[in-house]
Design a protein around this motif. Structure first.
Motif, PDB file in Angstrom:
ATOM      1  N   UNK A 134       0.580  -1.024  -0.112  1.00 18.75           N
ATOM      2  CA  UNK A 134      -0.067  -0.245   0.090  1.00 18.75           C
ATOM      3  C   UNK A 134       0.947   1.156  -0.178  1.00 18.75           C
ATOM      4  N   UNK A 135       0.433   2.220  -0.814  1.00 14.42           N
ATOM      5  CA  UNK A 135       0.857   3.543  -0.317  1.00 14.42           C
ATOM      6  C   UNK A 135       0.017   4.187  -0.157  1.00 14.42           C
ATOM      7  N   UNK A 136      -1.144   3.860   0.592  1.00 10.33           N
ATOM      8  CA  UNK A 136      -1.977   4.892   1.080  1.00 10.33           C
ATOM      9  C   UNK A 136      -2.208   4.820   2.931  1.00 10.33           C
ATOM     10  N   UNK A 137      -3.255   5.390   3.382  1.00 12.31           N
ATOM     11  CA  UNK A 137      -3.802   5.116   4.418  1.00 12.31           C
ATOM     12  C   UNK A 137      -5.108   5.267   4.241  1.00 12.31           C
ATOM     13  N   UNK A 138      -5.753   4.080   4.963  1.00 11.98           N
ATOM     14  CA  UNK A 138      -6.833   4.229   5.585  1.00 11.98           C
ATOM     15  C   UNK A 138      -6.697   3.657   6.856  1.00 11.98           C
ATOM     16  N   UNK A 139      -7.856   4.714   7.580  1.00  9.51           N
ATOM     17  CA  UNK A 139      -8.782   4.732   8.686  1.00  9.51           C
ATOM     18  C   UNK A 139      -9.628   4.938   9.428  1.00  9.51           C
ATOM     19  N   UNK A 140     -10.440   3.883  10.645  1.00 12.39           N
ATOM     20  CA  UNK A 140     -11.178   3.898  10.599  1.00 12.39           C
ATOM     21  C   UNK A 140     -11.920   5.418  11.600  1.00 12.39           C
ATOM     22  N   UNK A 141     -13.166   6.087  10.595  1.00 13.06           N
ATOM     23  CA  UNK A 141     -13.554   7.268  11.320  1.00 13.06           C
ATOM     24  C   UNK A 141     -14.640   7.118  11.753  1.00 13.06           C
ATOM     25  N   UNK A 142     -14.777   7.154  13.315  1.00 14.23           N
ATOM     26  CA  UNK A 142     -13.971   7.371  14.110  1.00 14.23           C
ATOM     27  C   UNK A 142     -13.595   6.511  14.656  1.00 14.23           C
ATOM     28  N   UNK A 143     -12.542   6.437  15.828  1.00 16.93           N
ATOM     29  CA  UNK A 143     -11.702   6.587  16.829  1.00 16.93           C
ATOM     30  C   UNK A 143     -10.320   7.691  15.322  1.00 16.93           C
ATOM     31  N   UNK A 144     -10.332   6.630  14.594  1.00 14.37           N
ATOM     32  CA  UNK A 144      -9.088   6.953  13.829  1.00 14.37           C
ATOM     33  C   UNK A 144      -8.011   5.690  14.010  1.00 14.37           C
ATOM     34  N   UNK A 203      -5.659   3.036  12.342  1.00 12.82           N
ATOM     35  CA  UNK A 203      -5.733   2.324  10.782  1.00 12.82           C
ATOM     36  C   UNK A 203      -6.117   1.117  10.596  1.00 12.82           C
ATOM     37  N   UNK A 204      -6.842   1.553   9.189  1.00 13.01           N
ATOM     38  CA  UNK A 204      -7.124  -0.242   8.732  1.00 13.01           C
ATOM     39  C   UNK A 204      -5.696  -0.565   7.863  1.00 13.01           C
ATOM     40  N   UNK A 205      -5.347   0.121   7.157  1.00 12.97           N
ATOM     41  CA  UNK A 205      -4.267   0.372   6.163  1.00 12.97           C
ATOM     42  C   UNK A 205      -3.042   1.583   6.560  1.00 12.97           C
ATOM     43  N   UNK A 206      -1.887   0.804   6.317  1.00 16.95           N
ATOM     44  CA  UNK A 206      -0.866   1.830   6.412  1.00 16.95           C
ATOM     45  C   UNK A 206      -0.174   1.390   5.273  1.00 16.95           C
ATOM     46  N   UNK A 207       0.563   3.392   5.390  1.00 15.16           N
ATOM     47  CA  UNK A 207       1.396   3.119   3.801  1.00 15.16           C
ATOM     48  C   UNK A 207       2.827   1.442   4.343  1.00 15.16           C
ATOM     49  N   UNK A 208       3.036   1.613   3.351  1.00 14.81           N
ATOM     50  CA  UNK A 208       3.988  -0.149   3.247  1.00 14.81           C
ATOM     51  C   UNK A 208       4.228  -1.732   3.838  1.00 14.81           C
ATOM     52  N   UNK A 209       2.189  -1.542   4.132  1.00 14.05           N
ATOM     53  CA  UNK A 209       1.618  -2.389   4.304  1.00 14.05           C
ATOM     54  C   UNK A 209       1.530  -3.213   3.505  1.00 14.05           C
ATOM     55  N   UNK A 210       1.425  -4.741   3.707  1.00 12.23           N
ATOM     56  CA  UNK A 210       0.869  -5.740   2.338  1.00 12.23           C
ATOM     57  C   UNK A 210      -0.181  -5.689   2.432  1.00 12.23           C
ATOM     58  N   UNK A 211      -1.576  -6.029   1.728  1.00 16.98           N
ATOM     59  CA  UNK A 211      -2.694  -5.756   1.238  1.00 16.98           C
ATOM     60  C   UNK A 211      -3.545  -7.319   1.124  1.00 16.98           C
ATOM     61  N   UNK A 212      -3.416  -7.385   2.591  1.00 14.92           N
ATOM     62  CA  UNK A 212      -4.188  -8.861   3.147  1.00 14.92           C
ATOM     63  C   UNK A 212      -6.066  -9.521   2.516  1.00 14.92           C
ATOM     64  N   UNK A 213      -6.023 -10.348   3.061  1.00 11.16           N
ATOM     65  CA  UNK A 213      -7.891 -10.955   2.693  1.00 11.16           C
ATOM     66  C   UNK A 213      -8.381  -9.770   3.862  1.00 11.16           C
ATOM     67  N   UNK A 214      -8.357  -9.680   5.073  1.00 12.91           N
ATOM     68  CA  UNK A 214      -8.143  -8.826   6.364  1.00 12.91           C
ATOM     69  C   UNK A 214      -8.627  -7.652   5.297  1.00 12.91           C
ATOM     70  N   UNK A 215      -8.373  -7.102   4.631  1.00 18.94           N
ATOM     71  CA  UNK A 215      -8.156  -5.768   4.471  1.00 18.94           C
ATOM     72  C   UNK A 215      -9.405  -5.894   3.043  1.00 18.94           C
ATOM     73  N   UNK A 216      -9.496  -7.071   2.879  1.00 14.82           N
ATOM     74  CA  UNK A 216     -11.125  -6.840   1.177  1.00 14.82           C
ATOM     75  C   UNK A 216     -12.360  -7.068   2.417  1.00 14.82           C
ATOM     76  N   UNK A 217     -11.880  -7.734   3.967  1.00 15.08           N
ATOM     77  CA  UNK A 217     -13.276  -7.775   4.406  1.00 15.08           C
ATOM     78  C   UNK A 217     -13.641  -6.381   4.358  1.00 15.08           C
ATOM     79  N   UNK A 218     -12.493  -5.473   5.370  1.00 14.29           N
ATOM     80  CA  UNK A 218     -12.663  -4.326   6.262  1.00 14.29           C
ATOM     81  C   UNK A 218     -12.852  -2.923   5.645  1.00 14.29           C
TER      82      UNK A 218
END
Length: 143
Positions: free
Chosen positions: A104-114, A116-131
């Motif tokens: 990932x080259x981007x960041x996604x957060x669950x707001x609120x409370x902020x 992170x669901x995905x951060x820069x440098x993180x591998x995109x996994x099945x978990x992200x596909x669910x979230x």
């Protein structure tokens, strides 16, 4: 200010706050987000404090509920490169399902409370596909 309770959802708290004429930024099942600025006066904060105390009395007698999904907070992200490398690297955009296994080259957060669901440098996994919503477009490291 982020308000949450083990006795009421954020939407319920937001409704109670709204009934007292207080606007809030966002609410969901977990909590409600209030945003203040330099335009707020001391009287505004006194009023919000009084309303929160009143709401506390209303929801204090309710049955306890689970506040956060325990599995959401115990995830260990797979970091494949530094956030700096991901930010400055060559990028391409893909739909979420096409990006599985990429960095990932981007960041996604669950707001609120902020949280992170995905951060820069993180591998995109099945978990992200669910979230994340399936039509999400992500910037990933171009390999």
């Amino acid at each position: 200010m982020y308000l949450y309770s083990d006795r009421a959802t954020g939407d319920e708290i937001g409704d109670l706050i709204g009934e007292h004429g207080i606007d809030y930024e966002y609410s969901n099942q977990r909590g409600v987000l209030l945003i203040f600025s330099f335009q707020n006066t001391d009287n505004d904060f006194v009023y919000v404090t009084q309303v929160i105390e009143e709401i506390y009395q209303i929801i204090a007698g309710k049955e306890q509920r689970q506040v956060f999904d325990e599995h959401f907070l115990v995830r260990t992200p797979v970091i494949r490169c530094s956030p700096r490398e991901a930010f400055f690297g060559k990028k391409k955009k893909l739909l979420l399902e096409q990006a599985k296994g990429m960095i990932s080259c981007c960041c996604f957060k669950q707001v609120p409370p902020g949280i992170p669901i995905l951060i820069l440098g993180e591998e995109i996994t099945d978990w992200h596909l669910q979230q994340l919503p399936p039509n999400t477009v992500l910037a990933v490291v171009k390999e």
